[in-house]
Design an enzyme around this catalytic site. Structure first.
Site, mmCIF file in Angstrom:
data_model
loop_
_atom_site.group_PDB
_atom_site.id
_atom_site.type_symbol
_atom_site.label_atom_id
_atom_site.label_comp_id
_atom_site.label_asym_id
_atom_site.label_seq_id
_atom_site.Cartn_x
_atom_site.Cartn_y
_atom_site.Cartn_z
ATOM 1 N N ASP A 273 5.613 -8.029 5.565
ATOM 2 C CA ASP A 273 5.687 -9.148 4.609
ATOM 3 C C ASP A 273 6.756 -8.909 3.551
ATOM 4 O O ASP A 273 7.546 -9.797 3.242
ATOM 5 C CB ASP A 273 4.351 -9.296 3.868
ATOM 6 C CG ASP A 273 3.437 -10.262 4.589
ATOM 7 O OD1 ASP A 273 3.893 -10.867 5.581
ATOM 8 O OD2 ASP A 273 2.272 -10.388 4.163
ATOM 9 N N LYS B 113 8.103 0.569 5.584
ATOM 10 C CA LYS B 113 6.985 1.400 5.114
ATOM 11 C C LYS B 113 5.646 0.809 5.527
ATOM 12 O O LYS B 113 5.479 -0.400 5.469
ATOM 13 C CB LYS B 113 7.028 1.437 3.576
ATOM 14 C CG LYS B 113 5.836 2.032 2.922
ATOM 15 C CD LYS B 113 5.137 1.111 1.903
ATOM 16 C CE LYS B 113 4.462 -0.070 2.529
ATOM 17 N NZ LYS B 113 3.562 -0.821 1.652
ATOM 18 N N THR B 114 4.726 1.547 5.970
ATOM 19 C CA THR B 114 3.293 1.261 6.042
ATOM 20 C C THR B 114 2.618 2.297 6.931
ATOM 21 O O THR B 114 3.103 2.602 8.027
ATOM 22 C CB THR B 114 2.914 -0.150 6.556
ATOM 23 O OG1 THR B 114 1.495 -0.195 6.710
ATOM 24 C CG2 THR B 114 3.557 -0.553 7.876
ATOM 25 N N ILE B 115 1.511 2.822 6.425
ATOM 26 C CA ILE B 115 0.772 3.789 7.248
ATOM 27 C C ILE B 115 0.250 3.106 8.506
ATOM 28 O O ILE B 115 -0.037 3.766 9.500
ATOM 29 C CB ILE B 115 -0.406 4.448 6.484
ATOM 30 C CG1 ILE B 115 -1.427 3.397 6.023
ATOM 31 C CG2 ILE B 115 0.084 5.296 5.348
ATOM 32 C CD1 ILE B 115 -2.794 3.992 5.713
ATOM 33 N N ASP B 116 0.098 1.774 8.453
ATOM 34 C CA ASP B 116 -0.504 1.049 9.588
ATOM 35 C C ASP B 116 0.349 1.137 10.853
ATOM 36 O O ASP B 116 -0.148 0.897 11.953
ATOM 37 C CB ASP B 116 -0.703 -0.427 9.234
ATOM 38 C CG ASP B 116 -1.815 -0.610 8.206
ATOM 39 O OD1 ASP B 116 -2.352 0.404 7.743
ATOM 40 O OD2 ASP B 116 -2.139 -1.761 7.875
ATOM 41 N N GLY C 163 0.816 -1.213 0.000
ATOM 42 C CA GLY C 163 0.000 0.000 0.000
ATOM 43 C C GLY C 163 0.846 1.259 0.000
ATOM 44 O O GLY C 163 1.967 1.278 0.512
ATOM 45 N N GLY D 100 -5.504 9.626 3.136
ATOM 46 C CA GLY D 100 -4.233 9.984 3.772
ATOM 47 C C GLY D 100 -3.023 9.246 3.227
ATOM 48 O O GLY D 100 -1.889 9.628 3.497
ATOM 49 N N ARG E 243 1.095 -5.445 -5.037
ATOM 50 C CA ARG E 243 1.052 -6.364 -3.900
ATOM 51 C C ARG E 243 1.525 -7.781 -4.220
ATOM 52 O O ARG E 243 1.352 -8.684 -3.417
ATOM 53 C CB ARG E 243 -0.371 -6.414 -3.333
ATOM 54 C CG ARG E 243 -0.789 -5.155 -2.604
ATOM 55 C CD ARG E 243 -1.916 -5.419 -1.640
ATOM 56 N NE ARG E 243 -2.356 -4.197 -0.984
ATOM 57 C CZ ARG E 243 -1.806 -3.714 0.129
ATOM 58 N NH1 ARG E 243 -0.800 -4.350 0.694
ATOM 59 N NH2 ARG E 243 -2.261 -2.602 0.665
HETATM 60 P P1 FBP Z 1 0.502 -1.810 3.578
HETATM 61 O O1 FBP Z 1 0.609 -2.530 4.892
HETATM 62 O O2 FBP Z 1 0.813 -2.647 2.411
HETATM 63 O O3 FBP Z 1 1.302 -0.557 3.611
HETATM 64 O O4 FBP Z 1 -1.013 -1.339 3.366
HETATM 65 C C1 FBP Z 1 -1.780 -0.883 4.410
HETATM 66 C C2 FBP Z 1 -3.185 -0.521 3.983
HETATM 67 O O5 FBP Z 1 -3.283 0.852 3.679
HETATM 68 C C3 FBP Z 1 -4.170 -0.901 5.089
HETATM 69 O O6 FBP Z 1 -4.303 0.144 6.014
HETATM 70 C C4 FBP Z 1 -5.412 -1.231 4.312
HETATM 71 O O7 FBP Z 1 -6.168 -2.205 4.966
HETATM 72 C C5 FBP Z 1 -4.895 -1.785 3.023
HETATM 73 O O8 FBP Z 1 -3.610 -1.237 2.840
HETATM 74 C C6 FBP Z 1 -5.773 -1.487 1.840
HETATM 75 O O9 FBP Z 1 -5.283 -2.171 0.751
HETATM 76 P P2 FBP Z 1 -5.466 -1.777 -0.772
HETATM 77 O O10 FBP Z 1 -4.490 -0.708 -1.046
HETATM 78 O O11 FBP Z 1 -5.077 -2.988 -1.520
HETATM 79 O O12 FBP Z 1 -6.851 -1.310 -0.964
#
Ligand code: FBP
Length: 553
Positions: free
Chosen positions: A174, A200-203, A79, A424, A143
């Site tokens: 991952d 990296k990840t906004i999470d 993401g 965001g 992905r």
């Molecule tokens: P990453 O962990 O790959 O950075 O993605 C996080 C995220 O933004 C989650 O918050 C959300 O559930 C998911 O990606 C949404 O996925 P997609 O971009 O495939 O709609």
């Protein structure tokens, strides 16, 4: 490309960097490391990349440059997260500093680009266009998981063809796990390609003792908090709506918690607490309806509820229902597809075990349908498609109606639902993320120069001014343990969930009852780039509480 006035002004921002990276840097190696758990098994699986030391860079008198140019490849994986372009700019500037003829190649649309040999050279003109901007559009992301030897070998063909001797993979837990497997494989066959990861990840769920935060979390939370603050001001002006706001975060609730710390909502649900207390959906509805009832008694028929995206899967009973549904649909999808739309709900009710069937039957129609929608490539339900905010709003309304009949609730309830996620993920990075990302990228190039592989670029001490940040690298094997994935034990980087005994949650826990009862909203406003450093450079609350034990630096 036409640019806004802010974009033009922002293009010339020079990211702040750790002092050690400003001049000539030398590497300092620490002691050998062990993985967080399952040491013997991980050592066996990674004989070439296990046990390496944590390293850091310090200023040195000598010359940092390399005698020969170095060609580097970069992949954006998963993401989007604000600041990705600055990681790439940091790598670019770093390798150009090492040798003016070094080249950077970007693989297009994520790991697929490496396997399918789609790439572009990232020249100075291209990089300059993307400095300090949000998004991953410079090369796109994807992905696809890099996990098979066939993919690794296909990748090696193009790396050899382009004379690339190092690959930087920018991704979440991952993708960095896979980066480590790839580093080990290339080391085992003497491929001559180093692999470096970037967090990296906004999470915000890729963090540990060495990695303070994943990039993008800061900006994404600030954007959502701005929006939540705006809603709260509207809410406190009109005084007639309850807003149910779901925020992204596939599993961990870090985003929800950070937004709560920044805005003081009346209610914020934390999935990790729901799981630890083994709460049911019913318990959550009771809690929300209880707060609404108390506020109504004081004439406050309005409020805000923050809901983490991954909540559903943390409710033990829902988790069981989802897992039976996953299993059932994996074997009966064709038959299910043939059932007409209006009969699908009853069909599922008739097929599940009695307990799960009863829970499924109690869910609102829309959510019941969302639970049976297309699975992800691993056969799992896609949580971001489940409208938990609507589920909770509807179930709370039913509970309040029931309480009204019993005379327990006398207020007026009107709800509005929101989901903040994509708003965001590609925002222009905050100063924190612009600086952090640039430093991560620059450090990746220093790790490459030092001949490292299987390392994640790391920047620490980030609540201090940037010049005091510590740049270095962490062996990825150090973050690993074995976890069961799709029936098999796999080495993976441990996902960081919200810790219920951690400072950010405890801070929230101590204050949430007051926030529920009072109207103590904070309105953070938009991210600022020009102005005092207290306004422009402030890191998020989670980080400040975790590192300094206080919410202000
Ligand atoms: P990453 O962990 O790959 O950075 O993605 C996080 C995220 O933004 C989650 O918050 C959300 O559930 C998911 O990606 C949404 O996925 P997609 O971009 O495939 O709609």
């Amino acid at each position: 490309m036409t640019r806004s006035a802010l974009q033009i002004a922002r293009a010339s921002y020079v990211p702040k960097m750790p002092e050690a990276l400003r001049g000539n840097a030398e590497i300092v190696e620490g002691a050998a490391t062990e993985s967080v758990l399952n040491q013997e098994e991980i050592r066996e699986l990674f004989p070439n990349t296990y046990g390496m030391p944590v390293v850091r860079f310090r200023q040195a008198a000598g010359e940092t440059g390399l005698p020969d140019p170095v060609n580097v490849g970069v992949i954006l994986s998963g993401g989007q997260a604000p600041g990705g372009h600055n990681v790439i700019a940091g790598i670019f500037d770093g390798i150009k500093r090492l040798h003016g003829d070094s080249k950077l190649y970007g693989f297009i649309l994520g790991p697929d680009g490496l396997v399918k040999h789609t790439y572009k050279e990232l020249t100075a003109d291209i990089i300059d266009e993307y400095r300090n901007t949000g998004g991953f559009d410079i090369i796109g992301s994807g992905r696809t998981k890099l996990e098979t030897q066939e993919q690794f070998d296909r990748g090696l063909e193009i790396l050899k063809k382009l004379d690339i001797s190092a690959l930087v993979i920018i991704g979440g837990d991952d993708s960095n796990t896979n980066a480590c497997v790839l580093a080990e494989y290339y080391a085992s066959i003497n491929a001559g390609v180093q692999v470096i990861g970037c967090p990296k990840t906004i999470d915000g769920d890729l963090k540990n003792e060495q990695i303070e935060t994943s990039f993008g979390f800061d900006t994404a939370c600030k954007v959502y908090s701005e929006l939540i603050g705006n809603i709260q001001r509207d809410c406190n002006s009109a005084r007639k709506y309850w807003h149910f706001i779901k925020v992204m975060g596939r599993s961990a609730s870090h985003i929800a918690l950070e937004c709560a710390l920044q805005t003081h909502p009346n209610i914020c649900i934390i999935s990790e607490e729901v799981a630890a207390r083994e709460q049911s959906l019913d318990d959550i509805i009771d809690y929300i309806a209880g707060v609404i009832t108390h506020r109504a008694e004081k004439g406050l028929n309005f409020g805000t509820v923050i809901i983490p995206e991954g909540l559903i899967e943390f409710i033990p009973a829902m988790r069981k229902l989802i897992s039976e549904l996953n299993e059932f649909l994996a074997h009966n999808q064709e038959e299910f597809d043939l059932v007409r739309r209006s009969g699908k709900r009853d069909y599922i009710i008739g097929k599940l075990s009695p307990k799960n069937s009863a829970i499924y039957a109690s869910l609102p129609e829309t959510v019941a349908r969302q639970l049976t929608l297309d699975r992800d490539p691993h056969g799992n339900v896609q949580v971001s498609l489940i409208e938990t905010e609507k589920l909770l709003a509807e179930m709370v309304r039913n509970r309040l109606d029931a309480w009204a009949k019993e005379g327990r609730y006398k207020g007026k309830f009107s709800s509005i639902t929101h989901f903040f996620g994509y708003e965001g993920r590609c925002a222009a990075p905050s100063n924190y993320d612009a600086d952090y990302c640039y430093s991560l990228g620059y450090t990746a190039s220093m790790l490459i120069a030092a001949g490292k592989t299987g390392y994640m670029s790391s920047i620490r001490n980030t609540t201090a001014p940037a010049r005091e940040w510590i740049a270095g690298g962490v062996p990825i094997t150090m973050m690993m343990n074995l976890e069961r994935r799709h029936g098999e034990l796999k080495p993976v980087i441990r996902k960081a969930l919200v810790e219920l005994d951690g400072a950010p949650f405890r801070y929230f826990e101590d204050r949430r009852d007051a926030w529920a009862a009072e109207t103590d909203y904070i309105y953070p406003g938009p991210i600022q780039y020009f102005g005092p450093t207290t306004v422009c450079d402030q890191p998020g609350k989670t980080l400040q509480l975790e590192l300094n034990g206080t919410e202000e630096s």
